[in-house]
Design an enzyme around this catalytic site. Structure first.
Site, short mmCIF file in Angstrom:
data_model
loop_
_atom_site.label_atom_id
_atom_site.label_comp_id
_atom_site.label_asym_id
_atom_site.label_seq_id
_atom_site.Cartn_x
_atom_site.Cartn_y
_atom_site.Cartn_z
N GLU A 21 -3.56 7.87 -5.59
CA GLU A 21 -3.79 7.09 -6.82
C GLU A 21 -5.06 7.57 -7.50
O GLU A 21 -6.10 7.62 -6.83
CB GLU A 21 -3.92 5.60 -6.47
N HIS B 151 -0.71 0.22 -9.76
CA HIS B 151 -1.50 -0.67 -8.88
C HIS B 151 -1.99 -1.90 -9.65
O HIS B 151 -3.20 -2.13 -9.78
CB HIS B 151 -2.67 0.10 -8.25
N ARG C 60 0.83 -1.20 0.00
CA ARG C 60 0.00 0.00 0.00
C ARG C 60 0.87 1.25 0.00
O ARG C 60 1.88 1.31 0.71
CB ARG C 60 -0.87 0.06 1.26
P1 NAD Z 1 -1.97 -10.71 5.36
O1 NAD Z 1 -2.96 -10.20 6.32
O2 NAD Z 1 -1.99 -12.15 5.02
O3 NAD Z 1 -0.49 -10.34 5.84
C1 NAD Z 1 -0.16 -9.09 6.38
C2 NAD Z 1 0.84 -9.34 7.47
O4 NAD Z 1 1.31 -8.08 7.96
C3 NAD Z 1 0.26 -10.08 8.69
O5 NAD Z 1 0.95 -11.31 8.88
C4 NAD Z 1 0.45 -9.13 9.85
O6 NAD Z 1 0.78 -9.78 11.06
C5 NAD Z 1 1.61 -8.28 9.34
N1 NAD Z 1 1.75 -7.02 10.03
C6 NAD Z 1 0.81 -6.27 10.65
N2 NAD Z 1 1.37 -5.20 11.22
C7 NAD Z 1 2.69 -5.26 10.96
C8 NAD Z 1 3.79 -4.43 11.28
N3 NAD Z 1 3.63 -3.31 12.01
N4 NAD Z 1 5.01 -4.80 10.85
C9 NAD Z 1 5.18 -5.92 10.14
N5 NAD Z 1 4.17 -6.76 9.81
C10 NAD Z 1 2.94 -6.42 10.21
O7 NAD Z 1 -2.14 -9.83 4.04
P2 NAD Z 1 -1.65 -10.18 2.58
O8 NAD Z 1 -2.74 -10.92 1.88
O9 NAD Z 1 -0.29 -10.76 2.64
O10 NAD Z 1 -1.62 -8.72 1.93
C11 NAD Z 1 -0.75 -7.72 2.43
C12 NAD Z 1 -1.17 -6.36 1.87
O11 NAD Z 1 -0.91 -6.34 0.48
C13 NAD Z 1 -2.67 -6.08 1.97
O12 NAD Z 1 -3.00 -5.46 3.18
C14 NAD Z 1 -2.97 -5.19 0.80
O13 NAD Z 1 -2.99 -3.86 1.23
C15 NAD Z 1 -1.79 -5.42 -0.13
N6 NAD Z 1 -2.17 -5.95 -1.45
C16 NAD Z 1 -1.84 -5.22 -2.54
C17 NAD Z 1 -2.14 -5.70 -3.78
C18 NAD Z 1 -1.81 -4.89 -5.01
O14 NAD Z 1 -2.58 -4.90 -5.96
N7 NAD Z 1 -0.71 -4.19 -5.07
C19 NAD Z 1 -2.80 -6.93 -3.94
C20 NAD Z 1 -3.11 -7.65 -2.80
C21 NAD Z 1 -2.79 -7.15 -1.54
C1 MLT Z 2 -6.05 -5.50 -2.85
O1 MLT Z 2 -5.97 -5.03 -1.72
O2 MLT Z 2 -6.65 -6.56 -3.08
C2 MLT Z 2 -5.34 -4.82 -3.95
O3 MLT Z 2 -5.13 -3.50 -3.73
C3 MLT Z 2 -5.77 -5.15 -5.32
C4 MLT Z 2 -7.00 -4.55 -5.87
O4 MLT Z 2 -7.64 -3.73 -5.26
O5 MLT Z 2 -7.38 -4.92 -6.95
#
Ligand code: NAD
Ligand code: MLT
Length: 317
Positions: free
Chosen positions: A264, A285, A235
């Site tokens: 964004e 993104h 993010r």
């Molecule tokens: P998840 O919940 O499985 O993993 C997130 C991890 O972060 C957890 O294990 C949690 O304990 C840890 N965490 C929380 N606070 C923390 C801190 N202060 N320091 C270190 N670690 C900490 O989530 P995920 O499915 O792995 O996704 C992670 C993030 O990726 C989502 O929150 C989302 O915002 C982002 N994401 C982005 C895209 C994209 O299109 N770019 C796609 C999917 C997800």
């Molecule tokens: C998500 O949190 O799943 C990602 O930002 C991806 C999306 O929104 O498509």
């Protein structure tokens, strides 16, 4: 909880399986993208539930203006575009599809890591401009380098698994990671200071929340190795973008790959300067933007909403 869902408004582009599944269960669907807030409110007043991706912001004033709204379905992982407090206070159920796009986000991250190590993007661009510059774009091997993974959840673990396979050492930091689990997964258990101290490349996989906002900032960047590479497919806002730009310009940060931004689409001058920086690889993104992930999250969100809406118990929640 208010659960009877007879009509759904889809306000962002999601895979066609979402609409198809609702219709299969007799739920009425209206799809319109990019509406201004007042028009969105008018549409939501006519529907029981809404499906969003990340473009639509379901803010407190929208939730309060639409007392009939029962459910918000987020076809994706992060729920930071939905005011969860307002939803809870107004009895609106919020659902998401954690996991449905993890592999896609992971694969983009790995692609970013490779792109940075071998200058794939600027070297490719230079050829399109008619140049043949082998010396300028010499890179480095990932083998033997240390990757710091901040946030060791679904995506962080998938990235670690793949980068271990190409010979990187992985040091992971997550408040919920135990030493035993780290050992079992073949990664080094670290505190956040170990990430800054040891990593040649750092990748972020946490949600954006007060504890992670500007986690990489002027001070923490200064604690990183000279030449450190930064990857953010999680993010915008986890990395302080002005501090990153300053560090790139000072030659302390070796390069960065960014898929997400604090604004964004980006408009601010410092963000435009950041994405145009020669040692930055940027994508708009795209972490979840694959055919497979989009169809998976579209179907998963419809399944969950149909189960909670009492239309079927066929799908596992
Ligand atoms: P998840 O919940 O499985 O993993 C997130 C991890 O972060 C957890 O294990 C949690 O304990 C840890 N965490 C929380 N606070 C923390 C801190 N202060 N320091 C270190 N670690 C900490 O989530 P995920 O499915 O792995 O996704 C992670 C993030 O990726 C989502 O929150 C989302 O915002 C982002 N994401 C982005 C895209 C994209 O299109 N770019 C796609 C999917 C997800
Ligand atoms: C998500 O949190 O799943 C990602 O930002 C991806 C999306 O929104 O498509």
């Amino acid at each position: 909880m208010k659960l009877d869902v007879k009509s759904v408004f889809i306000s962002d582009r999601v895979g066609p399986g979402c609409e198809a599944l609702f219709k299969e269960h007799g739920v009425e669907v209206t799809t319109k993208y990019g509406l201004p807030k007042d028009e969105l409110i008018n549409e939501l007043k006519k529907h029981d539930a809404v499906v969003v991706r990340s473009e639509t912001k379901i803010t407190a004033d929208i939730i309060e203006a639409v007392p009939n709204l029962k459910m918000v379905g987020r076809a994706g992982t992060g729920t930071d575009n939905i005011d969860l407090t307002a939803a809870t206070n107004n009895g609106v159920v919020v659902l998401n599809t954690p996991g449905g796009n993890s592999i896609s986000a992971c694969e983009l991250t790995c692609g970013m890591i490779y792109a940075l190590s071998r200058n794939i993007v600027p070297a490719g661009q230079s050829m399109k401009e008619g140049r043949w510059d082998r010396k300028l774009y010499s890179g480095f091997e990932l083998y033997g380098k240390t990757l710091g993974v901040v946030g060791f959840g679904r995506i962080g673990r998938e990235v670690a698994q793949r980068m271990l396979a190409c010979g990187m050492k992985v040091v992971a930091y997550d408040p919920f990671l135990t030493r035993d689990e780290a050992k079992r997964l073949g990664v080094e258990f670290g505190h956040i200071d170990d990430i800054w101290r040891l990593s040649d490349m750092i990748t972020f996989h946490t949600p954006l929340m007060p504890e992670t906002k500007n986690l990489l900032n002027k001070d923490t960047l200064a604690r990183c190795k000279r030449g450190v590479y930064v990857i953010n497919v999680a993010r915008g806002g986890i990395v302080d973008e002005q501090a990153l730009l300053d560090s790139l310009e000072a030659g302390h940060c070796g390069g960065a790959a960014l898929d997400v931004f604090s604004e964004e689409p980006i408009k601010s001058a410092h963000l435009l300067e950041l994405v145009k920086h020669p040692r930055v690889v940027a994508t708009p993104h795209l972490g979840a933007s694959t055919a497979e992930a989009q169809e998976r999250v579209a179907v998963e969100i419809a399944e969950q909403m149909l189960v909670l809406g009492g239309h079927t118990n066929r799908y596992p929640l």
